[in-house]
Design an enzyme around this catalytic site. Sequence first.
Site, PDB file in Angstrom:
ATOM      1  N   THR A  26      31.851  48.217  40.875  1.00 42.68           N
ATOM      2  CA  THR A  26      30.453  48.588  41.073  1.00 42.68           C
ATOM      3  C   THR A  26      30.001  48.106  42.448  1.00 42.68           C
ATOM      4  O   THR A  26      30.411  47.041  42.891  1.00 42.68           O
ATOM      5  CB  THR A  26      29.582  47.942  39.979  1.00 42.68           C
ATOM      6  OG1 THR A  26      29.976  48.461  38.710  1.00 42.68           O
ATOM      7  CG2 THR A  26      28.101  48.226  40.193  1.00 42.68           C
ATOM      8  N   GLY A  27      29.159  48.889  43.102  1.00 46.83           N
ATOM      9  CA  GLY A  27      28.621  48.456  44.387  1.00 46.83           C
ATOM     10  C   GLY A  27      28.854  49.481  45.474  1.00 46.83           C
ATOM     11  O   GLY A  27      29.535  50.491  45.279  1.00 46.83           O
ATOM     12  N   SER A  28      28.295  49.205  46.660  1.00 45.38           N
ATOM     13  CA  SER A  28      28.262  50.206  47.725  1.00 45.38           C
ATOM     14  C   SER A  28      29.644  50.536  48.275  1.00 45.38           C
ATOM     15  O   SER A  28      29.899  51.680  48.670  1.00 45.38           O
ATOM     16  CB  SER A  28      27.352  49.725  48.862  1.00 45.38           C
ATOM     17  OG  SER A  28      27.822  48.508  49.404  1.00 45.38           O
ATOM     18  N   ASP A  82      36.980  46.308  43.384  1.00 44.99           N
ATOM     19  CA  ASP A  82      35.554  46.003  43.255  1.00 44.99           C
ATOM     20  C   ASP A  82      35.052  45.433  44.580  1.00 44.99           C
ATOM     21  O   ASP A  82      35.841  45.154  45.484  1.00 44.99           O
ATOM     22  CB  ASP A  82      35.350  44.999  42.113  1.00 44.99           C
ATOM     23  CG  ASP A  82      33.999  45.133  41.428  1.00 44.99           C
ATOM     24  OD1 ASP A  82      33.078  45.731  42.026  1.00 44.99           O
ATOM     25  OD2 ASP A  82      33.855  44.637  40.293  1.00 44.99           O
ATOM     26  N   GLY A  83      33.766  45.250  44.683  1.00 45.56           N
ATOM     27  CA  GLY A  83      33.170  44.632  45.855  1.00 45.56           C
ATOM     28  C   GLY A  83      32.954  43.146  45.621  1.00 45.56           C
ATOM     29  O   GLY A  83      33.292  42.606  44.570  1.00 45.56           O
ATOM     30  N   GLU A 104      32.041  43.013  35.161  1.00 38.97           N
ATOM     31  CA  GLU A 104      33.035  42.913  36.230  1.00 38.97           C
ATOM     32  C   GLU A 104      34.075  41.847  35.916  1.00 38.97           C
ATOM     33  O   GLU A 104      35.274  42.047  36.137  1.00 38.97           O
ATOM     34  CB  GLU A 104      32.338  42.611  37.562  1.00 38.97           C
ATOM     35  CG  GLU A 104      31.577  43.816  38.119  1.00 38.97           C
ATOM     36  CD  GLU A 104      30.715  43.493  39.322  1.00 38.97           C
ATOM     37  OE1 GLU A 104      30.344  44.427  40.046  1.00 38.97           O
ATOM     38  OE2 GLU A 104      30.396  42.303  39.540  1.00 38.97           O
TER      39      GLU A 104
END
Length: 223
Positions: A26-28, A82-83, A104
Amino acid sequence: MDELKKLAGVTAAKYVKNGMIVGLGTGSTAYFFVEEIGRRVKEEGLQVVGVTTSNRTTEQARGLGIPLKSADDIDVIDVTVDGADEVDPDFNGIKGGGGALLMEKIVATPTKEYIWVVDESKLVETLGAFKLPVEVVRYGSERLFRVFKSKGYCPSFRETEGDRFITDMGNYIIDLDLKKIEDPKQLANELDHTVGVVEHGLFNGMVNKVIVAGKNGLDILEK
């Protein structure tokens, strides 16, 4: 920077092969990884099963036609991308700026190869400038807030549009403004043993590889 984030996400997707179970972050920056997996599923016939880390990523993956399974239905995940919000030289990190830290960490735990994609601003010598998210059950959360305050942790309830932020799992997040975390493992152990804390954003020594997008291109850091 978006182009570099996209390049980092596409590069991370190269570690995904046919037949794998893949954790979708999840994330930019992780967003671009999920997009690239979706493209490969559609255009190359890539056969994978995804396990998502947030409701937002679930919607994205479904829209791209990526087959999904619940974390309850798998025992091992081959690779998760993932970020992260901060990463130190020992590969400890802070995650949870987007509020998905619990899911996460659930996905990261059974993962064989755990990869973070970040921009170079996330690399730090010492964790703590980014507020540490702590996911807490709602019942007793005000008391827990006071406990954190008494310890000098400078807590604040996360809010969105004037209301308390509620995670996908229905909990609150208390952000701790610690400035500097001298011993991430000791703090993680303390929070792990604090009643009312569901999970925290310290991911210590879990990641195997960090793909860094910087002004000079990509750098791949490995343990």
